[in-house]
Scaffold this active site. Structure first.
Site, PDB file in Angstrom:
ATOM      1  CG  ASP A  72      -1.624   1.901   1.579  1.00 63.73           C
ATOM      2  OD1 ASP A  72      -3.029   0.899   0.605  1.00 63.73           O
ATOM      3  OD2 ASP A  72      -1.624   2.461   1.618  1.00 63.73           O
ATOM      4  CG  ASN A  80      -5.630  10.540  -6.488  1.00 69.81           C
ATOM      5  OD1 ASN A  80      -5.008  10.867  -6.939  1.00 69.81           O
ATOM      6  ND2 ASN A  80      -6.020   9.613  -5.653  1.00 69.81           N
ATOM      7  CG  HIS A  85      -8.683  11.483  -9.164  1.00 76.06           C
ATOM      8  ND1 HIS A  85      -8.717  10.601  -8.306  1.00 76.06           N
ATOM      9  CD2 HIS A  85      -9.261  11.887  -9.202  1.00 76.06           C
ATOM     10  CE1 HIS A  85      -9.283  10.783  -7.417  1.00 76.06           C
ATOM     11  NE2 HIS A  85     -10.130  11.881  -7.614  1.00 76.06           N
ATOM     12  CG  ASP A  89      -4.624   7.598 -13.021  1.00 71.47           C
ATOM     13  OD1 ASP A  89      -5.648   6.894 -11.559  1.00 71.47           O
ATOM     14  OD2 ASP A  89      -5.889   8.335 -13.780  1.00 71.47           O
ATOM     15  CG  ASP A 115      -3.474   3.414  -2.800  1.00 73.38           C
ATOM     16  OD1 ASP A 115      -4.118   2.672  -2.189  1.00 73.38           O
ATOM     17  OD2 ASP A 115      -2.708   3.907  -1.465  1.00 73.38           O
TER      18      ASP A 115
END
Length: 214
Positions: A72, A80, A85, A89, A115
């Site tokens: 994680d 973000n 976003h 990405d 994630d």
């Protein structure tokens, strides 16, 4: 003038070629659909469905050494929120590429969701630990520049090794999940599941129901 036989042969040939072309197209479409069903559209890695299926198949052999490392990213939500976003990405794609580039031994790598990434190691505990450590070190060394700001991609990794009490994908993933939260709480990169992890993780993970390992 063509005779009736030649006309029929010509028509049959055209029909056969059309049928072959159609079957080829259908096979290609089916292969594409299967690939899309089992792969994450952003990173191209195997998705949760493929990961769980692969892990379940490995665990069916009770004598097979299997471990999982659940990763994680730390601070991903902040990236973000701050940069959008699209930036998030980009980070996920860089992380995926960095893990794949390691060419880890006996490893099956995929993206679980958000994630979170999962590395399934089809080998002994030592290889599983080495793979988790290699990923953790590689991500510590990644620095991306987003809108002129340097962004790092460290991760918390929970490692769990299959035993007689974890012969299902769900059980093993739950242990890895608990170990990952333990790593976050203690500020370490890799934490391997042990018997004390379960007790401490229960109090910490008040949102554990958001994950459904089936």
């Amino acid at each position: 003038m063509l005779g009736l036989t030649e006309i029929l042969l010509g028509t049959t040939s055209v029909s056969c070629f059309a049928l072959i072309w159609r079957n080829t197209r259908l096979s290609a479409d089916l292969a594409t659909a299967r690939h899309e069903a089992d792969h994450d559209p952003l990173t191209g890695l195997p998705n949760r469905r493929a990961l769980v299926r692969h892990l379940t198949a490995l665990l069916a052999d009770r004598n097979r050494p299997v471990s999982v490392a659940l990763l994680d990213l730390n601070g991903f939500k902040a990236i973000n929120d701050r940069h959008g976003h699209a930036a998030g990405d980009s980070v996920l794609c860089h992380v995926a590429a960095a893990i794949v580039a390691l060419d880890l031994p006996a490893a099956y790598v995929g993206r679980m969701s958000g994630d979170e990434f999962l590395i399934i190691t089809d080998d002994g505990e030592r290889t599983g630990r080495a793979n988790a450590a290699a990923i953790g070190a590689a991500l510590l060394g990644i620095t991306l520049t987003i809108f002129g700001e340097e962004v790092n991609c460290p991760a918390s990794i929970g490692l769990a090794v299959a035993d007689d009490n974890t012969r299902t994908a769900s059980a093993l993933l739950q242990r890895a999940d608990a170990a990952m939260y333990d790593a976050k709480r203690h500020g370490v990169t890799v934490q391997q599941w042990h018997h004390t992890t379960a007790a401490t993780a229960t109090a910490t993970k008040t949102t554990a129901t958001r994950r459904r390992y089936r």
